[in-house]
Design an enzyme around this catalytic site. Structure first.
Site, short mmCIF file in Angstrom:
data_model
loop_
_atom_site.label_atom_id
_atom_site.label_comp_id
_atom_site.label_asym_id
_atom_site.label_seq_id
_atom_site.Cartn_x
_atom_site.Cartn_y
_atom_site.Cartn_z
N ASN A 1 0.82 -1.21 0.00
CA ASN A 1 0.00 0.00 0.00
C ASN A 1 0.86 1.26 0.00
O ASN A 1 1.58 1.53 0.97
CB ASN A 1 -0.91 0.03 1.23
CG ASN A 1 -1.78 1.28 1.25
OD1 ASN A 1 -2.72 1.40 0.48
ND2 ASN A 1 -1.45 2.22 2.13
N GLU A 2 0.78 2.03 -1.08
CA GLU A 2 1.33 3.37 -1.21
C GLU A 2 2.85 3.43 -1.11
O GLU A 2 3.44 4.51 -0.96
CB GLU A 2 0.68 4.33 -0.22
CG GLU A 2 -0.81 4.50 -0.45
CD GLU A 2 -1.47 5.58 0.38
OE1 GLU A 2 -2.61 5.94 0.07
OE2 GLU A 2 -0.84 6.04 1.36
N ASN A 3 3.52 2.28 -1.22
CA ASN A 3 4.98 2.29 -1.08
C ASN A 3 5.67 2.80 -2.35
O ASN A 3 6.64 3.57 -2.27
CB ASN A 3 5.47 0.89 -0.73
CG ASN A 3 4.79 0.35 0.52
OD1 ASN A 3 4.64 1.05 1.50
ND2 ASN A 3 4.35 -0.90 0.47
N SER B 1 -0.56 -0.53 -4.74
CA SER B 1 -1.72 0.35 -4.86
C SER B 1 -1.37 1.68 -4.24
O SER B 1 -1.12 1.75 -3.04
CB SER B 1 -2.92 -0.28 -4.15
OG SER B 1 -4.08 0.49 -4.33
N HIS C 1 -5.08 6.36 -6.03
CA HIS C 1 -5.62 6.78 -4.74
C HIS C 1 -5.93 8.27 -4.84
O HIS C 1 -5.08 9.06 -5.25
CB HIS C 1 -4.62 6.54 -3.60
CG HIS C 1 -4.40 5.09 -3.27
ND1 HIS C 1 -3.71 4.68 -2.15
CD2 HIS C 1 -4.79 3.96 -3.91
CE1 HIS C 1 -3.67 3.36 -2.11
NE2 HIS C 1 -4.32 2.89 -3.17
#
Length: 818
Positions: free
Chosen positions: A426-428, A472, A494
């Site tokens: 997530n968001e890395n 993501s 996102h």
């Protein structure tokens, strides 16, 4: 194989750190599976960390050490027998000793551990102990060795394989649990055991089901030269294969003509087929495993097009518009979760017309109950690998731990047909590109190898039947330096500018191929606030309320968001309703935007379904399981059929299997009743498609923006459009009357409007915390009525008429001058 649970007779006591003297004095009974927090709560030695300011009073837990103790009573092993002590999960930094000798050390709550104890058993039992040291201390010390890496919060959660949100998040408490959090047992076996049963079930285009079954075995030292037979029963079909002497794995493939196809909810049924695997030698059965599988094939279409590239989930060759919700742990104290808890939460998602849950990467690989229930209900699962919002070291010891947990959990979850997508984290990737990590990292690794090499390779080996997405958000197949990972033309996006800096109307600026996170905050329901805060804390600036608002400048963003549309109330109760209403409108606006642009956009995963404690957050269901107003907005906007207005058009969404043929009645009406313009529109919208119909300017051009509304009605569905913001609208603040009648199980409340009334709600939980209302956020024209059904045991129907309970947007708007 003989399996014996080892859950009784445990105690836990402090073993170090700043533990209060009254708690450190004596051991307490320990529930296994469990955590120290829940044991001390049961012993009434600590206050409930979810209430008031108690979370802050328990920060000493972060540096504490704990010792679990019991007696392992197991008969000594026979000469040809293996005896294993199996821990399915230890949270997190643990040292296991048996009879005073160390068995092993662990530092990963996401994997299981197995210890050969056959040489350590004796009659009468031997002492078994598990010491848990501070995960925070461990992480701080490790990052001194491997280098500190960027993260959004104070604690180095990215330096230990523990649930990231254990250390606090922008919606979660900082309660760093410790304990034997999953089952522990003794396994006695001879010859060999089933180490892994990995069924991969797919469905061919001609309806043939295919099961490729991989079996790994562990042999005892005496069985290396023996052949092992594997007996397979799949529904009515049977197969047998042999794992030859010296080998530790084997496979077979079974074809099932006209297999029962598993479909996501809304597309078909969810048949599950029993699979039984037996391991045999020439003396009989040695081990057995039983699971259920479903035949379906899942792919993601990422075909380049004139825009960028698609991101469309297909099941059995059928494109699916994902109506999804992000899922966080349902309770921060994970061991309190039961199958019934999971079922209730998943059912709330289903009732809101959801077809996918995304298991977010700052939590855990979920329990078998979660995936079983999704299998049964047809809810697709998007599974993140648990790496979130931070840079992760690719060096030891983290590398081996991350790959070991991934290998174990990929293999564990292969039977579940609901599991549709693996996601790298997530968001890395986004964080590395945009959050000033590069200057902080220098030459340090940050996780790219996991996302682009390790996870794809592992899935190619263990689970090639499911699509993989590197992160993501991300734009797969493109260098992040060239195509931004959050580019709306590719992959997943996102959308957080809307909440953080703009307004929910900011969604209009982007047409993502798939939006896997977006959302808006609001406080929990009134009853949940009453259960978690003292009356004097009902103030948005009180320390206790702010402790339950974890987002940076969260209340400021709430107030600025409200102020863009309506006046910001001074009183707390009015403010509570205004912020909840704004969350509901933001949810509806964003989802209508995303769904209205299908098939360019093919996915909407709202942040978030649930909360893990009582908190102001983006959840549509609060930490007590109560539905916020936004849940009702979500249900309406995720319904298979939807009407919405957009830029002079009527958008008609038909995500059902049948054509939508109807006559839409359109009216531009004054708030007091006169119809100023009208039309009828015949629609014929194909299944799984969207139509946008231009409207006559007579409908969309108001004479008085403060006193008119545009309404569309068809098949019991309604869309409304106002021509100004609430603070400029000439609402009648006293536009509602209510007729209340007792019915079995509660009340029927018929609300009638004397003037246009917007977003009517019955906040029944203010009267009875257990009350549930069937609908909310209803718009009525003058003379119209709507009946709400309330399930409650309350005996005072008059309370439902009070302004605090019978709510609408009207009373929040400044009254217009005559």
């Amino acid at each position: 194989m003989i399996r014996t649970d080892l859950h009784a007779g445990w105690t836990v006591r402090a073993a170090g750190g700043p533990v209060p003297a009254e708690i450190a004095a004596e051991p307490v009974p320990a529930t296994v599976p469990g955590t120290v927090h829940t044991d001390l709560l049961d012993a009434e030695l600590i206050p409930d960390p979810y209430l008031g300011e108690n979370e802050a009073a328990l920060v000493w837990f972060h540096r504490a050490a704990w010792l679990y103790e019991t007696t392992l009573r197991a008969a000594p092993a026979a000469a040809d027998e293996r005896v294993d002590l199996v821990f399915e999960g230890l949270d997190t930094v643990a040292t296991i000793t048996l009879d005073g000798g160390e068995l092993g050390r662990t530092a990963n709550m996401h994997r299981s551990y197995r210890f050969d104890v056959r040489d350590r058993l004796r009659d009468g039992g031997v002492p078994l102990a598990v010491r848990f040291d501070s995960a925070l201390d461990y992480a701080e010390e490790l990052q001194k060795v491997i280098g500190e890496r960027p993260r959004p919060y104070q604690h180095p959660f990215n330096a230990v394989r523990k649930m990231a949100c254990s250390f606090g998040w922008d919606w979660g408490p900082d309660l760093q649990t410790a304990g034997i959090w999953k089952p522990v047992r003794v396994e006695r076996w001879r010859v060999a055991r089933l180490a892994s049963v990995r069924p991969l079930a797919t469905l061919d285009a001609d309806g043939t089901g295919r099961l490729v079954l991989h079996v790994d075995v562990e042999r005892s030292g005496l069985s290396a030269a023996a052949d092992l037979d594997v007996d397979v029963t799949l529904g009515e079909q049977k197969a047998t294969f042999t794992i030859a002497a010296g080998e530790s794995s084997g496979r077979t493939e079974i074809a099932v003509p006209d297999a029962p196809a598993w479909w996501p909810i809304g597309y078909g049924d969810q048949p599950l087929v029993d699979l039984r695997v037996r391991l045999l030698d020439d003396t009989g059965e040695r081990d057995a495993r039983q699971v259920r599988v479903g035949f379906r094939t899942v792919t993601v279409d990422e075909t380049p097009d004139e825009i960028g590239s698609a991101f469309t989930l297909h099941v059995n060759g059928t494109p699916i518009f994902v109506r999804g919700l992000n899922w966080i742990p349902e309770d921060h104290l994970l061991t309190r979760l039961t199958r019934e808890t999971y079922a209730a939460a998943i059912d709330r998602a289903i009732e809101a017309n959801t077809n996918l849950l995304r298991v977010w990467g700052g939590g855990i690989y979920e329990s078998e109950d979660f995936y079983d229930l999704c299998d049964e209900r047809g809810i697709l699962v998007w599974q993140d690998f648990p790496l979130a919002c931070a840079a992760y070291a690719e060096e030891e010891p983290l590398r081996s731990e991350i790959l070991a947990e991934a290998r174990e959990n990929v293999a564990r979850l292969t039977p579940h047909p609901s599991l549709a997508v693996w996601n790298g984290g997530n968001e890395n990737i986004w964080g590395h590109q945009d959050w000033d990590w590069k200057s902080q990292l220098g030459d340090l690794t940050w996780g790219a190898r996991y996302y682009y090499e390790d996870f794809p390779a592992l899935l190619a080996e263990l689970d090639p039947t499911r699509p993989y997405h590197p992160g993501s958000p991300s734009s797969p197949g493109h260098d992040p330096e060239v195509v931004h990972p959050n580019d709306d033309r590719y992959g997943t996006r996102h959308e957080w500018e809307a909440w953080n800096r703009e307004d929910y109307t900011h969604h209009d600026n982007f047409l993502p191929r798939f939006c896997s996170e977006f959302g808006w905050q609001a406080p929990p329901t009134w009853s949940t606030l009453r259960e978690s805060l003292a009356p004097e804390d009902f103030d948005q600036d009180s320390p206790a309320f702010l402790l339950h608002q974890k987002a940076e400048d969260g209340n400021g963003k709430l107030n600025r968001g409200v102020a863009r549309h309506m006046r910001v109330p001074a009183g707390f109760e009015e403010w509570h309703w205004a912020t909840q209403l704004n969350q509901a409108r933001a949810t509806a606006y964003a989802i209508a935007h995303l769904r209205g642009h299908a098939p360019r956009t093919m996915g909407s995963i709202l942040w978030q379904l649930n909360d893990c404690w009582p908190v102001t957050s983006w959840a549509v269901v609060d930490g007590a399981g109560r539905r916020k107003p936004a849940w009702y907005a979500l249900r309406r906007c995720y319904a298979p059929r939807l009407l919405a207005f957009r830029d002079g058009e009527l958008v008609v969404v038909n995500d059902s299997p049948d054509p939508w043929r109807a006559t839409v009645r359109l009216r531009r009406s004054g708030f007091q009743g006169p119809v100023l313009a009208s039309a009828e529109l015949d629609i014929d919208v194909a299944p799984r498609s969207v139509a946008a119909v231009p409207l006559d300017p007579a409908l969309t051009t108001p004479g008085d923006v403060t006193r008119e509304v545009l309404v569309a009605d068809a098949d019991g569905l309604r869309a409304t459009h106002l021509f100004a913001e609430d603070f400029d609208l000439a609402y009648d603040p006293a536009a509602l009357t209510a007729d209340i009648s007792p019915v079995e199980g509660g009340y029927s409340i018929t609300v009638t409007a004397t003037s246009f009334a917007r977003d009517i709600a019955v906040l029944a939980d203010k009267i009875d915390p257990a009350a549930q209302v069937d609908d909310m956020l209803v718009d009525l024209l003058p003379g119209e009525s709507h009946t709400f059904s309330v399930r409650t045991t309350s005996a005072d129907p008059r309370a439902f008429r009070t302004p605090a309970v019978l709510r609408s947007a009207n009373a929040l708007a400044a009254p217009a001058e005559a």
